[in-house]
Design a protein around this motif. Sequence first.
Motif, short mmCIF file in Angstrom:
data_model
loop_
_atom_site.label_atom_id
_atom_site.label_comp_id
_atom_site.label_asym_id
_atom_site.label_seq_id
_atom_site.Cartn_x
_atom_site.Cartn_y
_atom_site.Cartn_z
N SER A 120 0.84 -1.20 0.00
CA SER A 120 0.00 0.00 0.00
C SER A 120 0.87 1.24 0.00
CB SER A 120 -0.94 0.02 1.22
OG SER A 120 -0.19 0.01 2.42
N HIS A 121 0.34 2.30 -0.61
CA HIS A 121 1.05 3.57 -0.59
C HIS A 121 0.89 4.24 0.76
CE1 HIS A 121 0.16 3.36 -5.10
NE2 HIS A 121 1.48 3.26 -4.99
N LEU A 122 1.81 5.13 1.06
CA LEU A 122 1.71 5.88 2.31
C LEU A 122 0.45 6.74 2.32
CD1 LEU A 122 5.22 7.33 3.22
CD2 LEU A 122 4.05 5.34 4.16
N ALA A 123 -0.25 6.70 3.44
CA ALA A 123 -1.40 7.58 3.63
C ALA A 123 -0.98 8.88 4.30
CB ALA A 123 -2.47 6.89 4.47
N GLU A 124 0.17 8.85 4.98
CA GLU A 124 0.67 10.03 5.67
C GLU A 124 2.18 10.07 5.56
OE1 GLU A 124 1.00 10.95 10.28
OE2 GLU A 124 -1.06 11.30 9.59
N PHE A 125 2.72 11.24 5.38
CA PHE A 125 4.17 11.42 5.32
C PHE A 125 4.51 12.78 5.92
CE2 PHE A 125 7.93 13.01 2.87
CZ PHE A 125 8.87 12.19 3.49
N ALA A 126 5.53 12.80 6.75
CA ALA A 126 5.98 14.04 7.40
C ALA A 126 4.84 14.72 8.16
CB ALA A 126 6.60 14.99 6.39
N ASP A 127 4.03 13.89 8.83
CA ASP A 127 2.92 14.37 9.65
C ASP A 127 1.85 15.11 8.85
OD1 ASP A 127 4.09 13.38 12.03
OD2 ASP A 127 5.35 15.16 12.17
N ARG A 128 1.75 14.76 7.57
CA ARG A 128 0.74 15.35 6.70
C ARG A 128 0.04 14.24 5.91
NH1 ARG A 128 5.34 18.54 6.64
NH2 ARG A 128 5.08 20.81 6.68
N PRO A 129 -1.25 14.39 5.64
CA PRO A 129 -1.90 13.41 4.77
C PRO A 129 -1.36 13.50 3.36
CG PRO A 129 -3.36 15.27 5.19
CD PRO A 129 -2.18 15.44 6.10
N VAL A 130 -1.25 12.35 2.69
CA VAL A 130 -0.76 12.31 1.32
C VAL A 130 -1.92 12.51 0.36
CG1 VAL A 130 0.38 10.92 -0.45
CG2 VAL A 130 1.19 10.83 1.92
N VAL A 131 -1.76 13.46 -0.56
CA VAL A 131 -2.78 13.77 -1.56
C VAL A 131 -2.17 13.58 -2.94
CG1 VAL A 131 -4.29 15.54 -2.52
CG2 VAL A 131 -3.97 15.38 -0.03
N ASP A 132 -2.82 12.80 -3.79
CA ASP A 132 -2.30 12.54 -5.13
C ASP A 132 -2.51 13.74 -6.05
OD1 ASP A 132 -1.25 9.78 -5.34
OD2 ASP A 132 -3.23 9.25 -4.61
N PHE A 133 -1.44 14.11 -6.74
CA PHE A 133 -1.56 15.09 -7.82
C PHE A 133 -2.20 14.39 -9.01
CE2 PHE A 133 0.24 17.19 -11.61
CZ PHE A 133 -0.21 18.49 -11.37
N PRO A 134 -3.29 14.94 -9.53
CA PRO A 134 -4.03 14.24 -10.59
C PRO A 134 -3.26 14.19 -11.90
CG PRO A 134 -4.95 16.42 -10.23
CD PRO A 134 -3.92 16.22 -9.15
N LEU A 135 -3.40 13.09 -12.61
CA LEU A 135 -2.78 12.97 -13.92
C LEU A 135 -3.43 13.90 -14.93
CD1 LEU A 135 -2.20 9.11 -14.19
CD2 LEU A 135 -0.53 10.91 -13.64
N GLU A 136 -4.69 14.25 -14.67
CA GLU A 136 -5.38 15.22 -15.50
C GLU A 136 -6.50 15.85 -14.69
OE1 GLU A 136 -8.40 12.09 -17.74
OE2 GLU A 136 -6.62 12.79 -18.78
N GLY A 137 -7.00 16.96 -15.16
CA GLY A 137 -8.09 17.64 -14.46
C GLY A 137 -7.60 18.57 -13.37
N PRO A 138 -8.56 19.17 -12.65
CA PRO A 138 -8.21 20.18 -11.64
C PRO A 138 -7.58 19.56 -10.39
CG PRO A 138 -10.56 19.72 -11.59
CD PRO A 138 -10.00 18.97 -12.77
N LEU A 139 -6.92 20.40 -9.65
CA LEU A 139 -6.36 19.96 -8.38
C LEU A 139 -7.48 19.64 -7.39
CD1 LEU A 139 -3.53 22.61 -7.82
CD2 LEU A 139 -3.22 20.20 -8.40
N PRO A 140 -7.27 18.65 -6.52
CA PRO A 140 -8.25 18.40 -5.47
C PRO A 140 -8.23 19.53 -4.44
CG PRO A 140 -6.32 17.04 -5.14
CD PRO A 140 -6.14 17.71 -6.46
N THR A 141 -9.34 19.73 -3.78
CA THR A 141 -9.41 20.73 -2.71
C THR A 141 -8.73 20.17 -1.47
OG1 THR A 141 -11.48 21.59 -3.58
CG2 THR A 141 -10.94 22.11 -1.30
#
Length: 316
Positions: free
Chosen positions: A5-26
């Motif tokens: 599984s990928h990390l859900a948290e790193f450096a005390d921050r939640p991990v958010v995927d940068f989208p391959l296309e489309g707008p950035l997540p909020t």
Amino acid sequence: MTFSSHLAEFADRPVVDFPLEGPLPTVTGPVSWRVSHPEFDDNEEGALSKEFAATFERFVAQVGDTVESLVIGAWGYAAFNPAPIEQICAAADRLPALRALFLGDMVFEECEVSWMKVGDVSPLLTAYPDLEVLWVRGGEEFDFSPVQHDNLRELVVQSGGLSREFVGAVLDSDLPELADLELWLGTDDYGGTTELADLAPLLADERFPALRRLGLCNSMITDDIAAALATAPVVRRLEVLDLSNGTLGDEGAEALLAGQPLTHLTVLDLHHHYLSEEVAASVVAALPDVRVNVSDPQEADEEDDGESYRYTAVSE
């Protein structure tokens, strides 16, 4: 064990995927952005992934100025495409706030750790003099060069086999603020050539004056390491000692307990071990004020020739 599984948290921050296309997540609050492009490239083996390179450039252009923490996932097919270390270094002036970096957050479906072509990761520290946290994962062509860095506090190296040259270069580095060091030593079947003697300067407390957490993990020689730690000067100033994911047996644990006091520790992590129930219980009982982790017990494989075999949690 493989990385499933990928990390859900790193450096005390939640991990958010940068989208391959489309707008950035909020997002609300600090996050660790994860940039990945796991698609197999048609370009030749040994070439950088053009698709990952384009995704990374788009990421830097969109959010580079604000990125404090960055996770790099699959850079194409990592068994063919080498890590984009040069590209990440070249982007340093456009990532001025970066303080935490993880290179190699891949699951086994994307690439087994022993197949991952990485290269020399120390240029990342040279390119980012303000970096405080660096995690790297790899196996093939996985190198380090001695480096001087004034701000690095945490270094984690995950591998199924870490060479003595890699470990030696880490120990030869000038890292005055390093408080947390974790090395996954692995097995010689996958390049893990580090021996106890290679760790001597570290155990003798001749390196890293700020060190408070030491992990010598995922090792085939955990019993030998534990016995050496019984008298090692470095232990006296540690708060956390991590010997997890390795081959620790009763002999090593008993030697560790029979040595210098460990009551000053806050955590002793031994999970994934080969201890008998009696010895595991004795470790916990001997250190009532220490958080001792003896979860995930393993059983050695008994072969027809009468030999007993233990395995690290991560190898291939």
